[in-house]
Design an enzyme around this catalytic site. Structure first.
Site, PDB file in Angstrom:
ATOM      1  N   ASP A 112       1.468   9.536   3.775  1.00  0.00           N
ATOM      2  CA  ASP A 112       1.709   8.596   2.687  1.00  0.00           C
ATOM      3  C   ASP A 112       2.374   7.422   3.371  1.00  0.00           C
ATOM      4  O   ASP A 112       3.521   7.515   3.801  1.00  0.00           O
ATOM      5  CB  ASP A 112       2.658   9.191   1.634  1.00  0.00           C
ATOM      6  CG  ASP A 112       2.878   8.206   0.496  1.00  0.00           C
ATOM      7  OD1 ASP A 112       3.131   7.023   0.774  1.00  0.00           O
ATOM      8  OD2 ASP A 112       2.800   8.623  -0.679  1.00  0.00           O
ATOM      9  N   HIS A 113       1.648   6.312   3.528  1.00  0.00           N
ATOM     10  CA  HIS A 113       2.170   5.272   4.412  1.00  0.00           C
ATOM     11  C   HIS A 113       3.472   4.650   3.903  1.00  0.00           C
ATOM     12  O   HIS A 113       4.195   4.035   4.660  1.00  0.00           O
ATOM     13  CB  HIS A 113       1.101   4.222   4.741  1.00  0.00           C
ATOM     14  CG  HIS A 113       0.887   3.189   3.675  1.00  0.00           C
ATOM     15  ND1 HIS A 113       0.132   3.418   2.571  1.00  0.00           N
ATOM     16  CD2 HIS A 113       1.329   1.916   3.559  1.00  0.00           C
ATOM     17  CE1 HIS A 113       0.109   2.334   1.816  1.00  0.00           C
ATOM     18  NE2 HIS A 113       0.841   1.392   2.398  1.00  0.00           N
TER      19      HIS A 113
ATOM     20  N   HIS B 127       2.830   7.212  -3.685  1.00  0.00           N
ATOM     21  CA  HIS B 127       3.853   6.275  -3.227  1.00  0.00           C
ATOM     22  C   HIS B 127       5.096   6.243  -4.131  1.00  0.00           C
ATOM     23  O   HIS B 127       6.231   6.360  -3.656  1.00  0.00           O
ATOM     24  CB  HIS B 127       3.294   4.853  -3.125  1.00  0.00           C
ATOM     25  CG  HIS B 127       2.066   4.744  -2.264  1.00  0.00           C
ATOM     26  ND1 HIS B 127       1.862   5.520  -1.144  1.00  0.00           N
ATOM     27  CD2 HIS B 127       0.975   3.937  -2.348  1.00  0.00           C
ATOM     28  CE1 HIS B 127       0.701   5.179  -0.591  1.00  0.00           C
ATOM     29  NE2 HIS B 127       0.147   4.231  -1.305  1.00  0.00           N
TER      30      HIS B 127
HETATM   31  C1  BG6 Z   1      -2.695   2.050  -0.913  1.00  0.00           C
HETATM   32  C2  BG6 Z   1      -3.445   1.888  -2.195  1.00  0.00           C
HETATM   33  O1  BG6 Z   1      -2.348   3.389  -0.705  1.00  0.00           O
HETATM   34  O2  BG6 Z   1      -1.506   1.258  -0.947  1.00  0.00           O
HETATM   35  C3  BG6 Z   1      -3.756   0.432  -2.471  1.00  0.00           C
HETATM   36  O3  BG6 Z   1      -4.652   2.635  -2.140  1.00  0.00           O
HETATM   37  C4  BG6 Z   1      -2.500  -0.408  -2.396  1.00  0.00           C
HETATM   38  O4  BG6 Z   1      -4.374   0.272  -3.732  1.00  0.00           O
HETATM   39  C5  BG6 Z   1      -1.736  -0.124  -1.105  1.00  0.00           C
HETATM   40  O5  BG6 Z   1      -2.869  -1.769  -2.472  1.00  0.00           O
HETATM   41  C6  BG6 Z   1      -0.381  -0.822  -1.114  1.00  0.00           C
HETATM   42  O6  BG6 Z   1       0.202  -0.698   0.157  1.00  0.00           O
HETATM   43  P1  BG6 Z   1       1.211  -1.798   0.712  1.00  0.00           P
HETATM   44  O7  BG6 Z   1       1.669  -1.235   2.019  1.00  0.00           O
HETATM   45  O8  BG6 Z   1       0.460  -3.084   0.822  1.00  0.00           O
HETATM   46  O9  BG6 Z   1       2.314  -1.895  -0.302  1.00  0.00           O
END
Ligand code: BG6
Length: 482
Positions: free
Chosen positions: A177-178, A240
């Site tokens: 989960d980044h 997230h």
């Molecule tokens: C991803 C989603 O996991 O996270 C996207 O699939 C979203 O829809 C993105 O835009 C948001 O990531 P960040 O790092 O730009 O906040």
């Protein structure tokens, strides 16, 4: 501030889906950054694996183009890029057949860490895992990395977990989960557990409520097919936002290690109450200006691209403290933050001061990573004791110097953790299942009621009903500012 780079062990990393979007945007440019910083050993080997019949050089060319397009300032270091490309290989593999597997096996070295990044559709996980074993490529301590979405609901997540468990031990599975790789998200733990100031106040005696906002300005551009099946609930909330909620609400783990942290996060998810129908608002941009339906594949789509929830955690620490969560696309600004809003004083000794002063700890995830703590002070100058609220602002880039301003991408940090064998910032199978167990009834409730998302204007703060979710409790959302 001088950043301290601790090199990781030598490794072979195979990226299945190596020619895909994620590999080109994030994984490969991120690896180059780590190579250039000296964290990735010069001998480490990266193998792209995909269906296309490319040779090593054609793949290296693709990597060079990806670095040029998506890399940061380091992309101009031509000499370093040349050395990096020399470590890159390519094998065309057939995930459902026999082609390419012997060649892949031949590229693997003994005595180095082996990791396999499954940047492919989940329906292929089982096929890849089975072949990695059959061709003796998997070792007892190799690691696999899998991406979200991890399942579409509880049943599919369970099935995926079961498939992976047939081939790998849980300690070998890294579910990304980044958001957990973001600098400020980790800082949330440092702030909570590295300071004595906050922990005594971090409970329902002192906290009035908590707000979590993840606002994006992007729409679903080009991802309509995926997004229509997913919606903000599955795309953002189930993973997230729930991960952020867990880190805010969890009990202090006894150590900062993978199972201690994940055990505490799991307890939070399991303590979440079911969400009542009137405590959740879904929205879709479309009133005035650009509409979600123009981006979506289905022009009559009722998929939500905004969600606001009032969540409750039933345990001693948080009983009675609402957690307001919201996320949306095409919002006023790109702005993500966690705000811990403390309770009113209860009694003011300052005559004539009728304002409601509140301490608020705001942790900014992006952009402009940092924290500010709102405190009440005397307004300077004559005229008696007039109070005013001011932020004690700590922007990390300002406080720690220019090096700290270089916020590393979440992916590259997480890939280095895979090589180190550190699972703390990855989701465990039971956590993912518990998160689905909470979100599934919300989604099936919408389906059963034929619920339709509320329209909101692109570039706004979301639908009116989301404002009401707080207004009716005598509270208000914080402003969305970029
Ligand atoms: C991803 C989603 O996991 O996270 C996207 O699939 C979203 O829809 C993105 O835009 C948001 O990531 P960040 O790092 O730009 O906040």
């Amino acid at each position: 501030m001088v950043s301290r780079v601790i090199p990781v062990e030598n490794f072979d990393l195979v990226i299945f889906g190596g020619t895909g979007d994620l590999a080109r945007r994030k994984i490969l440019p991120g690896l180059f950054r780590r190579y250039r910083s000296g964290q990735m050993p010069a001998e480490a080997r990266i193998v792209g694996a995909a269906r296309s019949a490319l040779d090593h050089d054609a793949f290296r060319q693709m990597v060079a183009e990806a670095v040029a397009e998506f890399g940061g300032p380091e992309k101009d270091d031509a000499e370093c890029l040349k050395a990096f490309l020399a470590q890159i290989h390519y094998v065309a593999v057939d995930a459902k057949g026999e082609g390419g597997w012997q060649a892949l096996s031949g590229l693997m070295r003994e005595g180095v860490v082996r990791a396999f990044y499954f940047s492919v559709a989940p329906s292929l996980f089982g096929d890849l895992a089975e072949r990695l074993h059959r061709f003796n490529i998997a070792t007892p301590d190799c690691r696999i990395v899998v991406e979200k979405p991890f399942g579409h609901d509880l049943a599919t997540a369970r099935a995926l977990n079961a498939t992976l468990a047939t081939h790998f031990k849980e300690t070998q599975i890294y579910r990304i989960d980044h958001y957990l790789g973001k600098e400020t998200v980790q800082n949330l733990m440092a702030v909570r557990f590295g300071n004595i100031l906050f922990e005594p106040l971090w409970n329902n005696h002192y906290v009035d409520h908590i707000q979590v906002t993840v606002a994006e300005t992007v729409g679903v551009d080009g991802r309509g097919g995926y997004y229509d099946q997913s919606g903000a609930m599955r795309d953002m909330v189930q993973n997230h936002l729930m991960q952020l909620l867990c880190l805010i609400a969890m009990e202090p783990p006894s150590r900062f290690d993978a199972d201690a942290v994940r055990d505490e996060k799991l307890k939070v998810i399991r303590a979440l109450d079911p969400v009542a129908a009137d405590e959740i608002v879904r929205g879709q941009y479309g009133s005035g200006g650009k509409a979600y339906r123009d981006d979506a594949e289905n022009p009559a789509s009722t998929t939500e691209c905004f969600v606001a929830i009032k969540a409750h955690i039933s345990n001693w620490r948080w009983a009675g403290v609402p957690f307001y969560l919201r996320t949306g696309k095409k919002m006023r600004a790109r702005s993500s933050e966690i705000a811990v809003v403390f309770k009113d004083l209860g009694h003011s000794i300052f005559e004539g001061d009728t304002a409601r002063h509140r301490n608020i700890l705001a942790i900014r995830l992006q952009p402009n990573e940092g924290m500010d703590l709102q405190v009440t002070i005397k307004e300077p100058g004559p005229g008696g004791m007039r109070l005013v609220d001011v932020p004690l602002d700590m922007t990390f880039a300002e406080a720690l110097g220019p090096d700290a301003g270089e916020v590393h991408d979440a992916y590259e940090r997480l890939i280095m953790d895979v090589i180190r064998g550190n699972q703390t910032l990855f989701m465990r199978g039971d956590e993912v299942e518990a998160a689905w167990a909470w979100t599934d009834p919300i989604i099936s409730g919408w389906d059963a009621r034929g619920d339709r998302p509320r329209p909101y204007e692109a570039g706004s703060a979301g639908p009116e009903e989301a404002m009401m979710l707080m207004h009716r409790d005598g509270r208000r959302w914080r402003e969305i500012k970029g």
